[in-house]
Scaffold this active site. Structure first.
Site, PDB file in Angstrom:
ATOM      1  N   HIS A  14      42.976  34.668  43.842  1.00  0.00           N
ATOM      2  CA  HIS A  14      44.415  34.504  44.048  1.00  0.00           C
ATOM      3  C   HIS A  14      45.219  34.982  42.850  1.00  0.00           C
ATOM      4  O   HIS A  14      44.692  35.202  41.759  1.00  0.00           O
ATOM      5  CB  HIS A  14      44.742  33.036  44.356  1.00  0.00           C
ATOM      6  CG  HIS A  14      44.470  32.083  43.223  1.00  0.00           C
ATOM      7  ND1 HIS A  14      45.389  31.802  42.244  1.00  0.00           N
ATOM      8  CD2 HIS A  14      43.367  31.337  42.926  1.00  0.00           C
ATOM      9  CE1 HIS A  14      44.878  30.917  41.392  1.00  0.00           C
ATOM     10  NE2 HIS A  14      43.652  30.626  41.780  1.00  0.00           N
ATOM     11  N   CYS A  70      38.594  28.685  40.431  1.00  0.00           N
ATOM     12  CA  CYS A  70      38.965  29.851  41.235  1.00  0.00           C
ATOM     13  C   CYS A  70      39.040  31.111  40.383  1.00  0.00           C
ATOM     14  O   CYS A  70      38.966  31.071  39.161  1.00  0.00           O
ATOM     15  CB  CYS A  70      40.288  29.592  41.944  1.00  0.00           C
ATOM     16  SG  CYS A  70      40.143  28.388  43.287  1.00  0.00           S
TER      17      CYS A  70
END
Length: 265
Positions: free
Chosen positions: A179, A195
């Site tokens: 992301h 992440c």
């Protein structure tokens, strides 16, 4: 520097001085001095973007020095074309092409012990995604995540940035994402809760090239040392950052990724 610059494991290439003279005056100038505004430079591909209703600021070139930028060149990894190959130790993500090349992007990854490993598949992708803390986040660090129990809507304040690619194993959501982020310092370093972060400009660039489904491979420590020893363990491990809900929504360009994501396993 264009993103078409070739790279390989052995070679990477990487102020404007100006002066002004004031004219002599017979009468002293009593007007207040003009405020000095430093010039901000952006590499090609990292300037400001108008993305729908959102205006993304550019990435100052202080964050894209040397190898910490998007580059295209010969792929020297071990994965097949059409794969996203992530090296969490060298802090790079490769989009592997069928002609033996790859687009390489710098990334930020999880702190030690919190990164995803092995394989996964991108089965979902979203523009300007919203974010809600997982039950594991609320359970383990309520002082951090409880204020965000109801979630953060998509937009400039979302911890997932401008785009997100959702990683699955079989039919199970891993709760790990590739992301965007506003936390520019984190790219090229370890600092998130697991992440894979990218500059917003880079995740937009990658997003347009990713089909559903797409295989994702996360390199092991041994593979990273074997394939890219020159960049093994580049960067530093950053301390965790915490922002309040007021800070998150009180600015249009917060370090929103300081609200971190990690697996709900």
């Amino acid at each position: 520097m264009p993103d078409s610059m070739l790279f390989n494991r052995r070679t990477f290439s990487a102020m404007l001085l100006a002066s002004t003279a004031a004219c002599a005056r017979s009468v002293p100038d009593s007007s207040p001095p003009e405020e000095f505004v430093p010039q901000i430079n952006f590499l090609d591909g990292y300037g400001p973007i108008q993305d729908g209703e959102y205006h993304l600021p550019g990435i100052p070139d202080t964050y894209t020095q040397g190898i910490n930028r998007r580059m295209t060149g010969e792929y020297l990894g071990e994965q097949s074309s059409g794969t996203i190959d992530v090296d969490p130790y060298a802090k790079f993500l490769y989009n592997v092409k069928s002609d033996g090349t790859a687009v390489r992007y710098p990334v930020g990854v999880g702190r030690q012990g919190r990164s995803i490993n092995g394989g996964a598949t991108i089965k979902l992708k979203r523009e300007w995604p919203g974010w809600t803390p997982t039950q594991n986040m609320l359970r383990t660090e309520p002082e951090v995540y409880e204020p965000f129990r109801s979630g953060v809507p998509g937009g400039l304040s979302s911890p997932l940035g401008s785009r997100a690619l959702y990683l699955y194993r079989g039919s199970r959501d891993t709760y790990y994402r590739i992301h965007g982020t506003n936390d520019l310092e984190s790219i090229g370093n370890s600092g998130s809760a697991g992440c894979i972060r990218m500059f917003n400009q880079d995740i937009i660039h990658l997003f347009e090239q990713v089909d559903i489904p797409t295989k994702v491979h996360i390199r092991s420590r041994e593979e990273s040392m074997r394939v890219d020893p020159e960049n093994y363990e580049r960067g530093v491990e950053l301390p965790p950052k915490i922002v309040s809900r007021e800070e998150l929504f009180g600015t249009s360009t917060p370090n929103a990724d300081d609200v971190e994501l990690f697996t709900d396993s």
